[in-house]
Design a protein around this motif. Structure first.
Motif, PDB file in Angstrom:
ATOM      1  N   ARG A  90       0.819  -1.209   0.000  1.00  0.00           N
ATOM      2  CA  ARG A  90       0.000   0.000   0.000  1.00  0.00           C
ATOM      3  C   ARG A  90       0.860   1.269   0.000  1.00  0.00           C
ATOM      4  O   ARG A  90       0.470   2.286  -0.575  1.00  0.00           O
ATOM      5  CB  ARG A  90      -0.944  -0.002   1.209  1.00  0.00           C
ATOM      6  N   GLU A  91       2.032   1.211   0.618  1.00  0.00           N
ATOM      7  CA  GLU A  91       2.895   2.396   0.624  1.00  0.00           C
ATOM      8  C   GLU A  91       3.559   2.628  -0.735  1.00  0.00           C
ATOM      9  O   GLU A  91       4.164   3.676  -0.971  1.00  0.00           O
ATOM     10  CB  GLU A  91       3.966   2.287   1.717  1.00  0.00           C
ATOM     11  N   ASP A  92       3.439   1.634  -1.637  1.00  0.00           N
ATOM     12  CA  ASP A  92       3.998   1.761  -2.986  1.00  0.00           C
ATOM     13  C   ASP A  92       2.896   2.042  -4.005  1.00  0.00           C
ATOM     14  O   ASP A  92       3.005   1.685  -5.180  1.00  0.00           O
ATOM     15  CB  ASP A  92       4.743   0.486  -3.393  1.00  0.00           C
ATOM     16  N   GLN A  93       1.836   2.689  -3.564  1.00  0.00           N
ATOM     17  CA  GLN A  93       0.680   2.895  -4.433  1.00  0.00           C
ATOM     18  C   GLN A  93       1.021   3.743  -5.651  1.00  0.00           C
ATOM     19  O   GLN A  93       0.480   3.520  -6.736  1.00  0.00           O
ATOM     20  CB  GLN A  93      -0.463   3.551  -3.652  1.00  0.00           C
ATOM     21  N   ASP A  94       1.927   4.719  -5.506  1.00  0.00           N
ATOM     22  CA  ASP A  94       2.316   5.549  -6.654  1.00  0.00           C
ATOM     23  C   ASP A  94       2.938   4.691  -7.747  1.00  0.00           C
ATOM     24  O   ASP A  94       2.677   4.890  -8.936  1.00  0.00           O
ATOM     25  CB  ASP A  94       3.305   6.628  -6.222  1.00  0.00           C
ATOM     26  N   GLN A  95       3.749   3.724  -7.346  1.00  0.00           N
ATOM     27  CA  GLN A  95       4.378   2.832  -8.321  1.00  0.00           C
ATOM     28  C   GLN A  95       3.342   1.930  -8.973  1.00  0.00           C
ATOM     29  O   GLN A  95       3.429   1.622 -10.163  1.00  0.00           O
ATOM     30  CB  GLN A  95       5.463   1.987  -7.636  1.00  0.00           C
ATOM     31  N   LEU A  96       2.359   1.499  -8.186  1.00  0.00           N
ATOM     32  CA  LEU A  96       1.269   0.688  -8.722  1.00  0.00           C
ATOM     33  C   LEU A  96       0.526   1.451  -9.811  1.00  0.00           C
ATOM     34  O   LEU A  96       0.282   0.925 -10.910  1.00  0.00           O
ATOM     35  CB  LEU A  96       0.298   0.305  -7.597  1.00  0.00           C
ATOM     36  N   VAL A  97       0.165   2.691  -9.517  1.00  0.00           N
ATOM     37  CA  VAL A  97      -0.588   3.513 -10.462  1.00  0.00           C
ATOM     38  C   VAL A  97       0.243   3.774 -11.719  1.00  0.00           C
ATOM     39  O   VAL A  97      -0.264   3.690 -12.848  1.00  0.00           O
ATOM     40  CB  VAL A  97      -1.006   4.840  -9.806  1.00  0.00           C
ATOM     41  N   ASP A  98       1.519   4.082 -11.535  1.00  0.00           N
ATOM     42  CA  ASP A  98       2.389   4.334 -12.679  1.00  0.00           C
ATOM     43  C   ASP A  98       2.476   3.104 -13.584  1.00  0.00           C
ATOM     44  O   ASP A  98       2.417   3.210 -14.810  1.00  0.00           O
ATOM     45  CB  ASP A  98       3.781   4.733 -12.196  1.00  0.00           C
ATOM     46  N   THR A  99       2.611   1.932 -12.977  1.00  0.00           N
ATOM     47  CA  THR A  99       2.699   0.689 -13.743  1.00  0.00           C
ATOM     48  C   THR A  99       1.410   0.426 -14.512  1.00  0.00           C
ATOM     49  O   THR A  99       1.443   0.054 -15.696  1.00  0.00           O
ATOM     50  CB  THR A  99       2.990  -0.500 -12.804  1.00  0.00           C
ATOM     51  N   ALA A 100       0.273   0.626 -13.864  1.00  0.00           N
ATOM     52  CA  ALA A 100      -1.016   0.392 -14.517  1.00  0.00           C
ATOM     53  C   ALA A 100      -1.215   1.341 -15.691  1.00  0.00           C
ATOM     54  O   ALA A 100      -1.663   0.929 -16.771  1.00  0.00           O
ATOM     55  CB  ALA A 100      -2.145   0.557 -13.500  1.00  0.00           C
ATOM     56  N   ALA A 101      -0.883   2.620 -15.498  1.00  0.00           N
ATOM     57  CA  ALA A 101      -1.056   3.605 -16.564  1.00  0.00           C
ATOM     58  C   ALA A 101      -0.129   3.308 -17.737  1.00  0.00           C
ATOM     59  O   ALA A 101      -0.549   3.308 -18.901  1.00  0.00           O
ATOM     60  CB  ALA A 101      -0.786   5.005 -16.022  1.00  0.00           C
ATOM     61  N   ARG A 102       1.128   3.033 -17.438  1.00  0.00           N
ATOM     62  CA  ARG A 102       2.115   2.811 -18.494  1.00  0.00           C
ATOM     63  C   ARG A 102       1.806   1.545 -19.294  1.00  0.00           C
ATOM     64  O   ARG A 102       1.807   1.557 -20.529  1.00  0.00           O
ATOM     65  CB  ARG A 102       3.506   2.739 -17.865  1.00  0.00           C
ATOM     66  N   PHE A 103       1.536   0.439 -18.584  1.00  0.00           N
ATOM     67  CA  PHE A 103       1.329  -0.843 -19.260  1.00  0.00           C
ATOM     68  C   PHE A 103       0.035  -0.839 -20.075  1.00  0.00           C
ATOM     69  O   PHE A 103       0.004  -1.330 -21.209  1.00  0.00           O
ATOM     70  CB  PHE A 103       1.308  -1.960 -18.227  1.00  0.00           C
ATOM     71  N   SER A 104      -1.038  -0.279 -19.526  1.00  0.00           N
ATOM     72  CA  SER A 104      -2.317  -0.264 -20.254  1.00  0.00           C
ATOM     73  C   SER A 104      -2.226   0.613 -21.498  1.00  0.00           C
ATOM     74  O   SER A 104      -2.806   0.284 -22.543  1.00  0.00           O
ATOM     75  CB  SER A 104      -3.455   0.219 -19.345  1.00  0.00           C
ATOM     76  N   CYS A 105      -1.481   1.715 -21.420  1.00  0.00           N
ATOM     77  CA  CYS A 105      -1.314   2.581 -22.590  1.00  0.00           C
ATOM     78  C   CYS A 105      -0.455   1.895 -23.656  1.00  0.00           C
ATOM     79  O   CYS A 105      -0.722   2.028 -24.856  1.00  0.00           O
ATOM     80  CB  CYS A 105      -0.674   3.907 -22.186  1.00  0.00           C
ATOM     81  N   TYR A 106       0.549   1.132 -23.228  1.00  0.00           N
ATOM     82  CA  TYR A 106       1.380   0.393 -24.178  1.00  0.00           C
ATOM     83  C   TYR A 106       0.548  -0.660 -24.907  1.00  0.00           C
ATOM     84  O   TYR A 106       0.708  -0.856 -26.108  1.00  0.00           O
ATOM     85  CB  TYR A 106       2.553  -0.272 -23.452  1.00  0.00           C
ATOM     86  N   ILE A 107      -0.328  -1.330 -24.186  1.00  0.00           N
ATOM     87  CA  ILE A 107      -1.176  -2.354 -24.808  1.00  0.00           C
ATOM     88  C   ILE A 107      -2.054  -1.725 -25.890  1.00  0.00           C
ATOM     89  O   ILE A 107      -2.164  -2.253 -27.008  1.00  0.00           O
ATOM     90  CB  ILE A 107      -2.051  -3.047 -23.749  1.00  0.00           C
ATOM     91  N   LEU A 108      -2.675  -0.591 -25.573  1.00  0.00           N
ATOM     92  CA  LEU A 108      -3.537   0.071 -26.549  1.00  0.00           C
ATOM     93  C   LEU A 108      -2.717   0.563 -27.744  1.00  0.00           C
ATOM     94  O   LEU A 108      -3.158   0.440 -28.898  1.00  0.00           O
ATOM     95  CB  LEU A 108      -4.276   1.241 -25.903  1.00  0.00           C
ATOM     96  N   ALA A 109      -1.531   1.089 -27.502  1.00  0.00           N
ATOM     97  CA  ALA A 109      -0.685   1.580 -28.595  1.00  0.00           C
ATOM     98  C   ALA A 109      -0.310   0.452 -29.548  1.00  0.00           C
ATOM     99  O   ALA A 109      -0.303   0.630 -30.777  1.00  0.00           O
ATOM    100  CB  ALA A 109       0.570   2.235 -28.034  1.00  0.00           C
ATOM    101  N   ILE A 110       0.011  -0.718 -29.017  1.00  0.00           N
ATOM    102  CA  ILE A 110       0.377  -1.857 -29.862  1.00  0.00           C
ATOM    103  C   ILE A 110      -0.823  -2.301 -30.704  1.00  0.00           C
ATOM    104  O   ILE A 110      -0.684  -2.660 -31.879  1.00  0.00           O
ATOM    105  CB  ILE A 110       0.914  -3.017 -29.001  1.00  0.00           C
ATOM    106  N   LYS A 111      -2.026  -2.273 -30.126  1.00  0.00           N
ATOM    107  CA  LYS A 111      -3.229  -2.602 -30.899  1.00  0.00           C
ATOM    108  C   LYS A 111      -3.403  -1.618 -32.051  1.00  0.00           C
ATOM    109  O   LYS A 111      -3.748  -2.009 -33.180  1.00  0.00           O
ATOM    110  CB  LYS A 111      -4.457  -2.566 -29.994  1.00  0.00           C
ATOM    111  N   ILE A 112      -3.162  -0.334 -31.784  1.00  0.00           N
ATOM    112  CA  ILE A 112      -3.289   0.687 -32.825  1.00  0.00           C
ATOM    113  C   ILE A 112      -2.255   0.462 -33.926  1.00  0.00           C
ATOM    114  O   ILE A 112      -2.553   0.607 -35.120  1.00  0.00           O
ATOM    115  CB  ILE A 112      -3.149   2.099 -32.209  1.00  0.00           C
ATOM    116  N   LEU A 113      -1.052   0.083 -33.542  1.00  0.00           N
ATOM    117  CA  LEU A 113      -0.005  -0.218 -34.527  1.00  0.00           C
ATOM    118  C   LEU A 113      -0.420  -1.366 -35.439  1.00  0.00           C
ATOM    119  O   LEU A 113      -0.270  -1.294 -36.667  1.00  0.00           O
ATOM    120  CB  LEU A 113       1.299  -0.573 -33.813  1.00  0.00           C
TER     121      LEU A 113
END
Length: 245
Positions: A126-149
């Motif tokens: 729970r104290e690493d929540q910022d890292q959790l959010v960063d990982t979720a945002a980065r990975f989900s955006c990468y997945i969508l970008a690859i689909k667009i490619l």
């Protein structure tokens, strides 16, 4: 010409109109990962910036004096850099929205934790929540970008697939529905790539939680459309996708 936004710089050599993409000379480097303007006021940050600038001026002086040849980076490295920079906007806005939602809605927080763990095998305290959010945002955006490619590449191969367009009045919800419909259509037309386009509803929603991201995805789609993958060798395309994963 040089552009620099503190975190990254791009140096490119002027070229004549019609110069093939592979022959255009562009050089770039990622220097920092500052996310807040307040970070720039720290003494260690100021010193790091000055040091990097001194190194760059020495590097550029040698090019200008013709003591060093202007670097020619591989096409896959250039495209990966362009795409990653284009993803800065969607990732930043998604990170902000996801952060706000995790604070307001504990159920949403648990969903994010489960999604990251199921897809990346990563668990955060729970104290690493910022890292959790960063990982979720980065990975989900990468997945969508690859689909667009992949869609863009298939669009050039199959006339039945219309190019992706995003109107200025489109909401994030409508964009999400349009993209999913386009991806399903690409599966049907090609008879393949289900593993690329499939995804879960929650993960698909993360890059499109707020209307503020629509402009970011519109710009990314336009940038992707500038590259015609049908004229890029398969080994380079493979390197591009490997660099993004």
């Amino acid at each position: 010409f040089l552009t620099w936004n503190i975190n990254s710089f791009v140096l490119w050599q002027t070229y004549r109109a019609g110069t093939p993409l592979a022959d255009r000379r562009v050089f770039f480097e990622d220097w920092f990962d500052f996310r807040e303007s307040d970070h720039l006021r720290r003494p260690e940050a100021e010193e790091a910036i000055k040091r990097r600038l001194r190194e760059f001026l020495h590097f550029f002086a040698e090019i200008h004096a013709e003591k060093r040849e202007f670097p020619l980076l591989a096409l896959d490295k250039r495209f990966i850099h362009v795409l990653k920079r284009a993803l800065d906007g969607p990732q930043s806005h998604s990170r902000t929205v996801i952060t706000r939602r995790t604070v307001e809605d504990k159920r949403f927080l648990r969903q994010v934790e489960k999604w990251v763990k199921d897809n990346l095998g990563a668990a955060f305290r729970r104290e690493d929540q910022d890292q959790l959010v960063d990982t979720a945002a980065r990975f989900s955006c990468y997945i969508l970008a690859i689909k667009i490619l992949f869609y863009d590449a298939l669009c050039r191969q199959y006339q039945e697939l219309p190019p992706l367009t995003v109107s200025s009045s489109m909401t994030a919800e409508k964009l999400g529905k349009k993209l999913e419909k386009s991806f399903r259509h690409a599966e049907e037309v090609s008879g393949d790539y289900e593993t690329v386009f499939k995804g879960d509803d929650f993960g698909n929603s993360l890059p499109l939680l707020d209307d503020v991201v629509v402009g970011d995805w519109r710009r990314l789609i336009k940038q992707v459309d500038e590259y015609d993958f049908t004229h890029i060798p398969y080994d380079i395309i493979g390197s591009i996708f490997e660099g993004l994963i």
